[in-house]
Write a protein that holds these residues in place. Structure first.
Motif, mmCIF file in Angstrom:
data_model
loop_
_atom_site.group_PDB
_atom_site.id
_atom_site.type_symbol
_atom_site.label_atom_id
_atom_site.label_comp_id
_atom_site.label_asym_id
_atom_site.label_seq_id
_atom_site.Cartn_x
_atom_site.Cartn_y
_atom_site.Cartn_z
ATOM 1 N N LEU A 1 36.504 96.657 87.035
ATOM 2 C CA LEU A 1 35.543 97.230 85.344
ATOM 3 C C LEU A 1 36.283 96.771 84.808
ATOM 4 O O LEU A 1 37.769 96.999 84.198
ATOM 5 C CB LEU A 1 35.582 98.733 84.912
ATOM 6 C CG LEU A 1 33.900 98.552 83.833
ATOM 7 C CD1 LEU A 1 32.725 97.965 84.365
ATOM 8 C CD2 LEU A 1 34.014 99.828 83.368
ATOM 9 N N VAL A 2 36.045 95.402 83.239
ATOM 10 C CA VAL A 2 36.889 95.187 82.814
ATOM 11 C C VAL A 2 36.418 95.378 81.820
ATOM 12 O O VAL A 2 36.494 95.576 80.443
ATOM 13 C CB VAL A 2 37.000 93.372 82.712
ATOM 14 C CG1 VAL A 2 37.481 92.593 81.337
ATOM 15 C CG2 VAL A 2 37.742 93.137 84.249
ATOM 16 N N ALA A 3 34.573 95.182 81.291
ATOM 17 C CA ALA A 3 34.078 96.011 80.516
ATOM 18 C C ALA A 3 32.787 96.048 80.365
ATOM 19 O O ALA A 3 32.248 95.727 81.495
ATOM 20 C CB ALA A 3 34.069 94.509 78.966
ATOM 21 N N ASP A 4 32.424 97.366 79.812
ATOM 22 C CA ASP A 4 31.072 98.000 79.697
ATOM 23 C C ASP A 4 30.399 97.880 78.095
ATOM 24 O O ASP A 4 30.863 98.881 77.826
ATOM 25 C CB ASP A 4 31.236 99.007 80.365
ATOM 26 C CG ASP A 4 29.879 99.739 80.718
ATOM 27 O OD1 ASP A 4 28.333 99.171 80.419
ATOM 28 O OD2 ASP A 4 30.032 100.568 81.302
ATOM 29 N N GLY B 1 23.289 92.792 82.260
ATOM 30 C CA GLY B 1 24.197 91.736 82.385
ATOM 31 C C GLY B 1 25.465 91.497 83.501
ATOM 32 O O GLY B 1 25.879 92.900 82.917
ATOM 33 N N PHE B 2 25.501 91.322 84.473
ATOM 34 C CA PHE B 2 27.032 91.860 85.790
ATOM 35 C C PHE B 2 27.597 90.696 85.754
ATOM 36 O O PHE B 2 27.151 89.907 86.437
ATOM 37 C CB PHE B 2 25.956 92.438 86.967
ATOM 38 C CG PHE B 2 27.177 93.277 88.000
ATOM 39 C CD1 PHE B 2 28.183 93.666 87.347
ATOM 40 C CD2 PHE B 2 26.739 93.026 89.156
ATOM 41 C CE1 PHE B 2 28.868 94.493 88.155
ATOM 42 C CE2 PHE B 2 27.515 93.990 90.077
ATOM 43 C CZ PHE B 2 29.045 94.465 89.221
ATOM 44 N N LEU B 3 28.200 90.407 85.050
ATOM 45 C CA LEU B 3 29.821 89.573 84.967
ATOM 46 C C LEU B 3 30.637 89.596 85.532
ATOM 47 O O LEU B 3 31.246 90.640 85.648
ATOM 48 C CB LEU B 3 29.600 89.023 83.517
ATOM 49 C CG LEU B 3 29.696 88.082 83.166
ATOM 50 C CD1 LEU B 3 28.609 87.124 83.525
ATOM 51 C CD2 LEU B 3 29.670 87.699 81.704
ATOM 52 N N LEU C 1 26.373 94.714 78.570
ATOM 53 C CA LEU C 1 26.860 93.789 79.889
ATOM 54 C C LEU C 1 27.935 94.892 80.760
ATOM 55 O O LEU C 1 28.310 95.431 80.182
ATOM 56 C CB LEU C 1 28.499 92.454 79.567
ATOM 57 C CG LEU C 1 27.394 91.691 78.586
ATOM 58 C CD1 LEU C 1 28.323 90.816 77.727
ATOM 59 C CD2 LEU C 1 26.495 90.513 79.394
ATOM 60 N N VAL C 2 27.940 94.493 81.357
ATOM 61 C CA VAL C 2 29.300 95.096 82.421
ATOM 62 C C VAL C 2 29.899 93.432 83.587
ATOM 63 O O VAL C 2 29.757 93.191 84.043
ATOM 64 C CB VAL C 2 28.564 96.189 83.895
ATOM 65 C CG1 VAL C 2 29.840 97.104 85.134
ATOM 66 C CG2 VAL C 2 27.196 97.203 83.303
ATOM 67 N N VAL C 3 31.350 94.019 82.639
ATOM 68 C CA VAL C 3 32.266 92.847 83.633
ATOM 69 C C VAL C 3 32.950 93.140 84.770
ATOM 70 O O VAL C 3 33.120 94.663 84.135
ATOM 71 C CB VAL C 3 33.033 92.215 81.855
ATOM 72 C CG1 VAL C 3 33.360 90.704 82.690
ATOM 73 C CG2 VAL C 3 31.396 91.886 80.778
ATOM 74 N N ILE C 4 33.165 92.502 85.596
ATOM 75 C CA ILE C 4 34.665 93.416 86.420
ATOM 76 C C ILE C 4 34.839 91.525 87.274
ATOM 77 O O ILE C 4 34.117 91.059 87.215
ATOM 78 C CB ILE C 4 33.369 93.542 87.820
ATOM 79 C CG1 ILE C 4 32.685 92.900 88.891
ATOM 80 C CG2 ILE C 4 32.981 94.800 87.561
ATOM 81 C CD1 ILE C 4 32.644 93.005 89.793
ATOM 82 N N GLY C 5 35.898 91.741 87.116
ATOM 83 C CA GLY C 5 37.015 90.818 87.346
ATOM 84 C C GLY C 5 37.471 91.881 88.575
ATOM 85 O O GLY C 5 38.325 92.522 88.840
ATOM 86 N N LEU D 1 35.119 101.062 90.995
ATOM 87 C CA LEU D 1 33.748 100.798 89.845
ATOM 88 C C LEU D 1 33.618 102.119 89.556
ATOM 89 O O LEU D 1 32.245 103.093 90.230
ATOM 90 C CB LEU D 1 33.008 100.085 89.804
ATOM 91 C CG LEU D 1 32.649 98.686 88.993
ATOM 92 C CD1 LEU D 1 33.419 98.010 88.467
ATOM 93 C CD2 LEU D 1 32.172 98.068 90.363
ATOM 94 N N SER D 2 33.124 102.056 88.211
ATOM 95 C CA SER D 2 32.090 103.527 87.392
ATOM 96 C C SER D 2 31.566 102.796 86.336
ATOM 97 O O SER D 2 32.003 101.881 85.507
ATOM 98 C CB SER D 2 33.087 104.322 87.253
ATOM 99 O OG SER D 2 33.291 105.237 88.270
ATOM 100 N N PHE D 3 30.112 102.508 86.469
ATOM 101 C CA PHE D 3 28.862 102.365 85.410
ATOM 102 C C PHE D 3 27.626 102.654 85.043
ATOM 103 O O PHE D 3 27.529 103.027 86.312
ATOM 104 C CB PHE D 3 29.727 100.385 85.329
ATOM 105 C CG PHE D 3 28.606 99.751 86.395
ATOM 106 C CD1 PHE D 3 27.575 99.757 85.954
ATOM 107 C CD2 PHE D 3 29.187 99.941 87.535
ATOM 108 C CE1 PHE D 3 27.022 98.756 87.892
ATOM 109 C CE2 PHE D 3 28.963 99.277 88.951
ATOM 110 C CZ PHE D 3 27.200 99.193 88.917
ATOM 111 N N SER D 4 27.159 102.833 84.663
ATOM 112 C CA SER D 4 25.833 102.943 84.295
ATOM 113 C C SER D 4 24.539 102.508 83.889
ATOM 114 O O SER D 4 25.018 100.838 83.087
ATOM 115 C CB SER D 4 25.512 104.373 84.037
ATOM 116 O OG SER D 4 25.586 103.852 82.460
#
Lengths: 307, 282
Positions: free
Chosen positions: A205-208, A31-33, A197-201, A20-23
């Motif tokens: 990572l699904v979307a940032d 939002g962390f979804l 939004l940071v979306v994970i499944g 997982l990489s995000f900032s």
């Protein structure tokens, strides 16, 4: 302010968080979804150093959280409102936390006042309602006047007034230039609160992206056209490359063609149109569409509920 | 809606924190752990129970023995009446195990540990601050128990013509030792608690090490007992609150050698606890 790079957590043979990489930036609510079990809480625990990553790293303000000079001035977190000793009074709970970071004692009274718990400060937190517990957790998070705030599912089980209170608090904190990182498994909750939004499944990572980008990319706009000449309009629109579905007996749902073009085409072909309206798929639907392959525990969906 | 507007105005209205230099360190952790331990009823009551049970049992034991003995004052003086006067420590150590265990396992039982480690993620500070607070409190309570037991005991033996006081041979060291022994029991439990993170499991292990092991060894062949007995925690540690050091079987350690062996158990437990506390996900 929060930066994760290749963050991975493995429990046995199960990958809870996977590369997982995000900032997370300051001055906005991020939002962390993700569906339940997607790895949101694990990620948050790794940010705080409560869990050690199997690989990868995560920093807060450029360095690992454990190296912060005064951790409570750096990050305020509410991961689990029940993570308090119920036998301790609200005041003493906050006092013992404040003392670890040499925070002035008067700060305890101030945050108790702020969250509306001043009247029950000397009461043991065991008897607190869910909402009061949540407020106590938020008081603890605000003690150190931190630049970064993290909330894990903060509105779970709250009444509408409590939900509104937390939403506005998060927005106000972000407006003050702080970093606000808040997890939820409900898209509808984020729709009203988050800017980014940071979306994970399943830990991935699904979307940032910004909320608007998320809407644009993931929820297709369709146009509802009501007409007595269904078949004729269908043919005309399909010829122009639109995708057309029937919506009941009197209307069509059209995608890939704008409202203006549909109206003009109908006029040019002498087709009477009784209604022309844009239909935006809800973010909830977009979110479910996006994460449907990554939901860990599927429930059987009743038939006839197509998206 | 009024709540929300209130909140906003108050939020910006919070007095800004004074700037801070340095780092959040051990001093703050110590103050925090002291607040934690004094602000929950369970620890306060456990310590009160330790004092009441230990001193109570000691008093009853001394009263019973002194009033029913047929031995002469000279014969009595040859016995270890100092250790006998503190007999309640045998039960008190179990309550101290509960205190030492709860000091750390209650954080896991309630989930508080995650909040604590978010406030101070440098785990060694938290661990050693807790350890210092537990050591000091258990020491003070332990000494209260041993001194009170002994001083009450001397009155009963005085009625039998035995003159017992802190200046009697070895008495002062043994009475101070009684408190130290109780402190060791709390530390042993604290270490085990940090390693196991489970209250009932920790108390079971503590009781096993201090009590049950001795019973099991009693069922072993005599020649084995001679070698094993003196190393058992309770037997080794028992020397420091005795004035006579000849065990029934085998040769006993001297007071401080025995105490050193006893403390080794605690140190091993504390190191295991430290390792788990530092390394394992909270």
């Amino acid at each position: 302010m929060i930066e994760a790079v290749g963050l991975t957590k493995r429990y046995g043979d199960r990958l809870a968080v996977d590369q997982l990489s995000f900032s997370v930036k300051a001055g906005q609510v991020t939002g962390f979804l993700g569906p339940n079990g997607a790895g949101k809480s694990t990620t948050m625990r790794m940010i705080l150093g409560l869990d050690a990553p199997t690989s990868g790293r995560v920093t807060v303000g450029g360095k690992p959280f454990a190296q912060a000079a005064y951790p409570m001035r750096e990050v305020g977190a509410l991961l689990d409102a029940k993570a308090v000793h119920g036998g301790r009074s609200a005041y003493n709970h906050l006092l013992c936390l404040a003392q670890t970071n040499n925070l002035p004692t008067r700060r305890v009274d101030e945050v108790l006042e702020l969250v509306g718990l001043a009247a029950v400060a000397k009461k043991r937190s065991k008897g607190f309602s869910l909402g009061m517990g949540q407020r106590l957790g938020i008081a603890a998070a605000l003690l150190g006047d931190p630049q970064v705030l993290m909330f894990d599912e903060p509105v779970n089980g709250l009444d509408p007034e409590g939900i509104l209170w937390i939403r506005n608090l998060m927005k106000a904190l972000a407006a003050e230039g702080r970093t606000v990182f808040v997890s939820s498994h409900l898209m509808s909750e984020m729709e009203n609160t988050a800017d980014h939004l940071v979306v994970i499944g399943r830990g991935r990572l699904v979307a940032d992206c910004s909320v608007q980008e998320f809407i644009d990319n993931n929820s297709e706009l369709s146009i509802r056209v009501k007409t007595p000449e269904l078949t004729k309009l269908n043919t005309v629109l399909t010829d122009k490359g639109a995708i057309v579905r029937a919506d009941g007996d009197e209307a069509l749902l059209v995608t890939r063609l704008g409202m203006t073009e549909i109206g003009d085409l109908a006029f040019d072909n002498g087709i009477r149109v009784h209604e022309l309206s844009p239909i935006q798929a809800s973010l909830e639907q977009a979110f479910m569409e996006l994460t449907k392959d990554s939901v860990e525990y599927h429930a059987a969906v009743p038939a006839g509920k197509g998206a | 809606m009024s709540t929300i507007t209130d909140t906003r105005s108050t939020l910006t209205g919070l007095t800004p924190l004074p700037p801070a230099s340095g780092r959040a360190g051990f001093g703050g952790a110590l103050r925090s752990e002291w607040t934690k331990i004094r602000s929950v009823k369970s620890t306060v009551w456990t310590l009160a129970a330790a004092i009441i049970i230990s001193v109570g049992i000691s008093t009853l034991g001394n009263w019973g023995q002194a009033s029913h003995t047929s031995l002469s004052a000279a014969d009595l003086a040859r016995r270890d009446l100092v250790q006998r006067s503190m007999f309640g420590i045998m039960l008190g150590q179990l309550v101290m195990v509960v205190f030492g265990a709860l000091a750390i396992t209650s954080e896991y039982a309630t989930g508080m540990v995650r909040t604590s480690l978010t406030a101070q993620p440098r785990r060694l500070h938290v661990y050693f601050a807790k350890l210092v607070i537990v050591t000091v409190i258990a020491f003070v309570v332990g000494e209260i128990i041993s001194f009170a037991s002994f001083l009450i005991g001397t009155h009963f033996w005085a009625t039998k013509g035995v003159d017992l006081s802190l200046s009697s041979h070895g008495a002062l060291q043994a009475v101070i030792g009684g408190g130290l022994y109780l402190d060791g029991a709390a530390l042993l439990a604290f270490g085990v608690g940090a390693a196991l993170r489970h209250t009932a499991g920790t108390i079971t292990v503590g009781v096993f090490l201090l009590f049950v092991v001795s019973i099991i060894v009693n069922f072993m062949p005599d020649s084995w007992q001679a070698d094993i007995d003196k190393y058992l925690p309770a037997n080794a540690g028992g020397q420091v609150w005795a004035t006579q050091h000849t065990a029934d079987v085998g040769t006993a350690f001297g007071a401080w050698a025995g105490f050193a062996v006893y403390i080794c158990y605690a140190v091993i437990a504390l190191l295991a606890g430290l390792l788990v506390f530092k390394r394992k996900d909270a």
